[in-house]
Design an enzyme around this catalytic site. Sequence first.
Site, PDB file in Angstrom:
ATOM      1  N   ASP A  13       0.809  -1.222   0.000  1.00  0.00           N
ATOM      2  CA  ASP A  13       0.000   0.000   0.000  1.00  0.00           C
ATOM      3  C   ASP A  13       0.845   1.275   0.000  1.00  0.00           C
ATOM      4  OD1 ASP A  13      -2.217  -1.679   0.124  1.00  0.00           O
ATOM      5  OD2 ASP A  13      -2.187  -1.687   2.317  1.00  0.00           O
ATOM      6  N   GLU A  14       1.981   1.224  -0.642  1.00  0.00           N
ATOM      7  CA  GLU A  14       2.885   2.376  -0.665  1.00  0.00           C
ATOM      8  C   GLU A  14       2.461   3.412  -1.706  1.00  0.00           C
ATOM      9  OE1 GLU A  14       3.799  -0.759  -1.231  1.00  0.00           O
ATOM     10  OE2 GLU A  14       5.306  -1.408   0.227  1.00  0.00           O
ATOM     11  N   LYS A  16       1.900   2.049  -5.130  1.00  0.00           N
ATOM     12  CA  LYS A  16       2.427   1.445  -6.368  1.00  0.00           C
ATOM     13  C   LYS A  16       1.507   1.717  -7.552  1.00  0.00           C
ATOM     14  CE  LYS A  16       2.296  -2.522  -4.315  1.00  0.00           C
ATOM     15  NZ  LYS A  16       2.031  -2.113  -2.920  1.00  0.00           N
ATOM     16  N   GLY A  17       0.190   1.671  -7.277  1.00  0.00           N
ATOM     17  CA  GLY A  17      -0.783   1.908  -8.350  1.00  0.00           C
ATOM     18  C   GLY A  17      -0.593   3.293  -8.948  1.00  0.00           C
ATOM     19  N   GLY A  40      -4.501  -4.284  -3.838  1.00  0.00           N
ATOM     20  CA  GLY A  40      -5.498  -3.232  -4.068  1.00  0.00           C
ATOM     21  C   GLY A  40      -4.742  -1.984  -4.444  1.00  0.00           C
ATOM     22  N   HIS A  41      -4.741  -1.647  -5.722  1.00  0.00           N
ATOM     23  CA  HIS A  41      -3.940  -0.539  -6.217  1.00  0.00           C
ATOM     24  C   HIS A  41      -4.857   0.598  -6.655  1.00  0.00           C
ATOM     25  CE1 HIS A  41      -0.338  -3.408  -7.186  1.00  0.00           C
ATOM     26  NE2 HIS A  41      -0.706  -3.430  -5.935  1.00  0.00           N
ATOM     27  N   GLN A 223       1.733  -6.220  -3.233  1.00  0.00           N
ATOM     28  CA  GLN A 223       2.255  -6.290  -1.854  1.00  0.00           C
ATOM     29  C   GLN A 223       3.552  -5.477  -1.708  1.00  0.00           C
ATOM     30  OE1 GLN A 223       1.269  -9.584  -3.473  1.00  0.00           O
ATOM     31  NE2 GLN A 223      -0.659  -8.646  -2.938  1.00  0.00           N
ATOM     32  N   THR A 238       2.879 -12.576   2.567  1.00  0.00           N
ATOM     33  CA  THR A 238       2.045 -13.194   1.552  1.00  0.00           C
ATOM     34  C   THR A 238       2.797 -14.411   0.997  1.00  0.00           C
ATOM     35  OG1 THR A 238       0.592 -12.748  -0.335  1.00  0.00           O
ATOM     36  CG2 THR A 238       2.831 -11.787  -0.417  1.00  0.00           C
ATOM     37  N   THR A 300      -9.880  -5.059   1.816  1.00  0.00           N
ATOM     38  CA  THR A 300     -10.712  -5.546   2.922  1.00  0.00           C
ATOM     39  C   THR A 300     -11.340  -4.418   3.734  1.00  0.00           C
ATOM     40  OG1 THR A 300      -8.755  -5.626   4.320  1.00  0.00           O
ATOM     41  CG2 THR A 300      -9.345  -7.669   3.193  1.00  0.00           C
ATOM     42  N   GLY A 301     -10.963  -3.180   3.460  1.00  0.00           N
ATOM     43  CA  GLY A 301     -11.504  -2.050   4.206  1.00  0.00           C
ATOM     44  C   GLY A 301     -10.950  -1.950   5.620  1.00  0.00           C
ATOM     45  N   LEU A 331       3.949  12.346   1.147  1.00  0.00           N
ATOM     46  CA  LEU A 331       4.678  13.343   1.953  1.00  0.00           C
ATOM     47  C   LEU A 331       3.694  14.353   2.543  1.00  0.00           C
ATOM     48  CD1 LEU A 331       7.562  14.260   2.768  1.00  0.00           C
ATOM     49  CD2 LEU A 331       7.500  15.820   0.813  1.00  0.00           C
ATOM     50  N   VAL A 413       2.719  14.101  -3.520  1.00  0.00           N
ATOM     51  CA  VAL A 413       2.152  14.976  -2.484  1.00  0.00           C
ATOM     52  C   VAL A 413       0.618  14.962  -2.498  1.00  0.00           C
ATOM     53  CG1 VAL A 413       4.168  16.481  -2.290  1.00  0.00           C
ATOM     54  CG2 VAL A 413       2.432  16.992  -4.031  1.00  0.00           C
ATOM     55  N   GLY A 414       0.054  13.946  -3.088  1.00  0.00           N
ATOM     56  CA  GLY A 414      -1.405  13.805  -3.123  1.00  0.00           C
ATOM     57  C   GLY A 414      -1.750  12.615  -3.991  1.00  0.00           C
TER      58      GLY A 414
HETATM   59  P1  GDP Z   1      -0.753   0.370  -3.549  1.00  0.00           P
HETATM   60  O1  GDP Z   1      -1.378  -0.893  -3.093  1.00  0.00           O
HETATM   61  O2  GDP Z   1       0.718   0.410  -3.301  1.00  0.00           O
HETATM   62  O3  GDP Z   1      -1.087   0.727  -4.972  1.00  0.00           O
HETATM   63  O4  GDP Z   1      -1.381   1.521  -2.640  1.00  0.00           O
HETATM   64  P2  GDP Z   1      -2.930   1.664  -2.201  1.00  0.00           P
HETATM   65  O5  GDP Z   1      -3.706   2.137  -3.365  1.00  0.00           O
HETATM   66  O6  GDP Z   1      -3.392   0.447  -1.501  1.00  0.00           O
HETATM   67  O7  GDP Z   1      -2.813   2.764  -1.072  1.00  0.00           O
HETATM   68  C1  GDP Z   1      -2.255   4.021  -1.336  1.00  0.00           C
HETATM   69  C2  GDP Z   1      -3.330   5.091  -0.995  1.00  0.00           C
HETATM   70  O8  GDP Z   1      -2.706   6.347  -0.907  1.00  0.00           O
HETATM   71  C3  GDP Z   1      -4.385   5.229  -2.082  1.00  0.00           C
HETATM   72  O9  GDP Z   1      -5.582   5.629  -1.479  1.00  0.00           O
HETATM   73  C4  GDP Z   1      -3.830   6.358  -2.953  1.00  0.00           C
HETATM   74  O10 GDP Z   1      -4.850   7.060  -3.660  1.00  0.00           O
HETATM   75  C5  GDP Z   1      -3.203   7.220  -1.916  1.00  0.00           C
HETATM   76  N1  GDP Z   1      -2.034   7.990  -2.340  1.00  0.00           N
HETATM   77  C6  GDP Z   1      -1.038   7.638  -3.192  1.00  0.00           C
HETATM   78  N2  GDP Z   1      -0.081   8.601  -3.218  1.00  0.00           N
HETATM   79  C7  GDP Z   1      -0.491   9.563  -2.355  1.00  0.00           C
HETATM   80  C8  GDP Z   1       0.073  10.790  -1.904  1.00  0.00           C
HETATM   81  O11 GDP Z   1       1.174  11.189  -2.293  1.00  0.00           O
HETATM   82  N3  GDP Z   1      -0.639  11.509  -0.981  1.00  0.00           N
HETATM   83  C9  GDP Z   1      -1.839  11.091  -0.501  1.00  0.00           C
HETATM   84  N4  GDP Z   1      -2.454  11.854   0.400  1.00  0.00           N
HETATM   85  N5  GDP Z   1      -2.401   9.938  -0.909  1.00  0.00           N
HETATM   86  C10 GDP Z   1      -1.731   9.189  -1.803  1.00  0.00           C
HETATM   87  P1  IMO Z   2      -0.984  -4.173  -2.237  1.00  0.00           P
HETATM   88  O1  IMO Z   2      -0.550  -4.715  -3.570  1.00  0.00           O
HETATM   89  C1  IMO Z   2      -1.071  -4.665   2.072  1.00  0.00           C
HETATM   90  C2  IMO Z   2      -1.201  -8.773   3.570  1.00  0.00           C
HETATM   91  C3  IMO Z   2      -2.463  -9.245   4.280  1.00  0.00           C
HETATM   92  C4  IMO Z   2      -1.865 -10.241   5.247  1.00  0.00           C
HETATM   93  C5  IMO Z   2      -0.735 -10.880   4.428  1.00  0.00           C
HETATM   94  C6  IMO Z   2      -1.119 -12.203   3.770  1.00  0.00           C
HETATM   95  O2  IMO Z   2      -2.249  -3.402  -2.288  1.00  0.00           O
HETATM   96  O3  IMO Z   2       0.136  -3.454  -1.563  1.00  0.00           O
HETATM   97  P2  IMO Z   2      -2.636 -12.827   1.681  1.00  0.00           P
HETATM   98  O4  IMO Z   2      -4.108 -12.585   1.420  1.00  0.00           O
HETATM   99  O5  IMO Z   2      -1.748 -12.234   0.667  1.00  0.00           O
HETATM  100  O6  IMO Z   2      -2.331 -14.266   1.956  1.00  0.00           O
HETATM  101  O7  IMO Z   2      -2.355 -12.051   3.070  1.00  0.00           O
HETATM  102  O8  IMO Z   2      -0.397  -9.937   3.429  1.00  0.00           O
HETATM  103  N1  IMO Z   2      -1.427  -8.226   2.218  1.00  0.00           N
HETATM  104  C7  IMO Z   2      -1.338  -6.925   1.918  1.00  0.00           C
HETATM  105  N2  IMO Z   2      -1.121  -5.851   2.707  1.00  0.00           N
HETATM  106  N3  IMO Z   2      -1.186  -4.505   0.741  1.00  0.00           N
HETATM  107  C8  IMO Z   2      -1.362  -5.575  -0.060  1.00  0.00           C
HETATM  108  O9  IMO Z   2      -1.345  -5.493  -1.399  1.00  0.00           O
HETATM  109  C9  IMO Z   2      -1.492  -6.853   0.525  1.00  0.00           C
HETATM  110  N4  IMO Z   2      -1.710  -8.102   0.023  1.00  0.00           N
HETATM  111  C10 IMO Z   2      -1.654  -8.929   1.080  1.00  0.00           C
HETATM  112  O10 IMO Z   2      -3.105  -8.199   4.936  1.00  0.00           O
HETATM  113  O11 IMO Z   2      -1.274  -9.560   6.323  1.00  0.00           O
HETATM  114 MG    MG Z   3      -2.878  -1.556  -1.810  1.00  0.00          MG
END
Ligand code: GDP
Ligand code: IMO
Ligand code: MG
Length: 424
Positions: A13-14, A16-17, A40-41, A223, A238, A300-301, A331, A413-414
Amino acid sequence: MPASVILGAQWGDEGKGKITDLLSERADVVVRYQGGNNAGHTIVTEDQKFALSLIPSGVLYPTVTPVIGNGVVVDPKWLFEEMETLREKGIDPSRVKISNNAHLIMPYHRKLDAVIERYLGNSMIGTTKRGIGPAYTDKFSRSGIRIQDLFDEKIFLEKLTVALKNKNKQLVKIYNQLPLDFDAIADEYLGYADRLAPYVTDTSLLVWEALKEGKMVLFEGGQGTLLDIDHGTYPFVTSSNPTAGGAPVGIGIGPTMIDDVIGVAKAYISRVGTGPFPTEQINEIGDRLIEIGGEYGVVTGRRRRCGWLDMVALRYAARVNGLTEIALTKLDVLSHFDTIKIATAYEADGATFSEMPLQQRVLHECTPLYEEHEGWNEDITAVEHYEDLPELARRYVERIEELVDVPIKTVSVGPGRKATLTKS
Ligand code: GDP
Ligand code: IMO
Ligand code: MG
């Protein structure tokens, strides 16, 4: 950068998407190489928000061929639902290509994922319950069913017979569940064959040819490094290799064909599910990071656990992935803190750890050693050039760069496409 891996440098969840989407504008092929619909990207365009799980983020660009590689586990039901959601939003997913060697997530994988977690009780991993772990378990125990098996009814039914006999025994005798119905699964999955056929191809060859023609290929990790089955905080990980080494294996090209490895890292850190987390802030700071950062899981919310940036972990990610650059995201979330901390090492049992400890127990018990940074306390979401960030924000970014010793070339930054700064 003809072939670049974009991967998570933390626990997922960094962003990446967002970063993959930005680079996809210039890309020809965008490949997912591991994981499945546990990812979830999020991508925020000018007028829409997308949450992609299985389909590579490049799908939003009609010029991109999105590829699901052999290293991915594919739930066909989910795949078609995700395609439908995209169509409803005006995106055509018909260019998606899927490896004939990718393994299928079967209904018993989803079921087992849920009951195994329940069985583990306090030791649960907190999986996404999408069947990922059980599907990879079957792949490695050589009892998995691949996409190509769907196109040979006899082989498919033979494999399903063996697999279901075994799984139903587990479900009934160990986990006290009702058995799953063979005919229902067979009908459902054989019904996918014709629907999948137009998408299935030799994706290794497709990517190899694209690279030979000098096309730009992105490999989008799911991940993150610390969730990697080999290099993460096992067993709280994972079941695949999101790290850079997973990319060549998960598509079928040689590692020599990869040019760049871009690590995406938040300016702080989060994780979903259980497992050690040295810099976690179970306090008002953590609550504020969650609320300001909107840290709720896309899949998963669930409320994500949040904490200060961990440089032991980020340096580790730089090393195990061979990062050539970093994209630092979110940031802007730190604009609301008077003091911002960065963990530079861990302390446990009278020893200081600046590298990942040999014993994972240390991660559970250690005290992070922090350096403190003055916050800039100023909205930065509308800043368009890196040089226009407040000096304290730039100092924070450049300190991270110094500690990790990898250039930070992108600062986000957003959530939107425009809220992205290029740093030279
Ligand atoms: P991913 O799984 O690595 O693609 O990341 P996720 O989509 O799960 O979670 C990143 C969340 O941060 C998403 O809601 C993005 O819309 C949001 N996001 C990404 N970059 C930024 C940023 O620079 N600032 C803020 N406030 N939100 C961001
Ligand atoms: P993205 O691509 C954050 C975590 C789960 C659990 C562990 C194992 O959006 O960054 P799994 O269902 O893969 O067997 O679960 O890994 N996990 C993630 N956490 N972002 C993800 O994907 C994840 N995919 C799995 O919460 O701790
Ligand atoms: Mg994600």
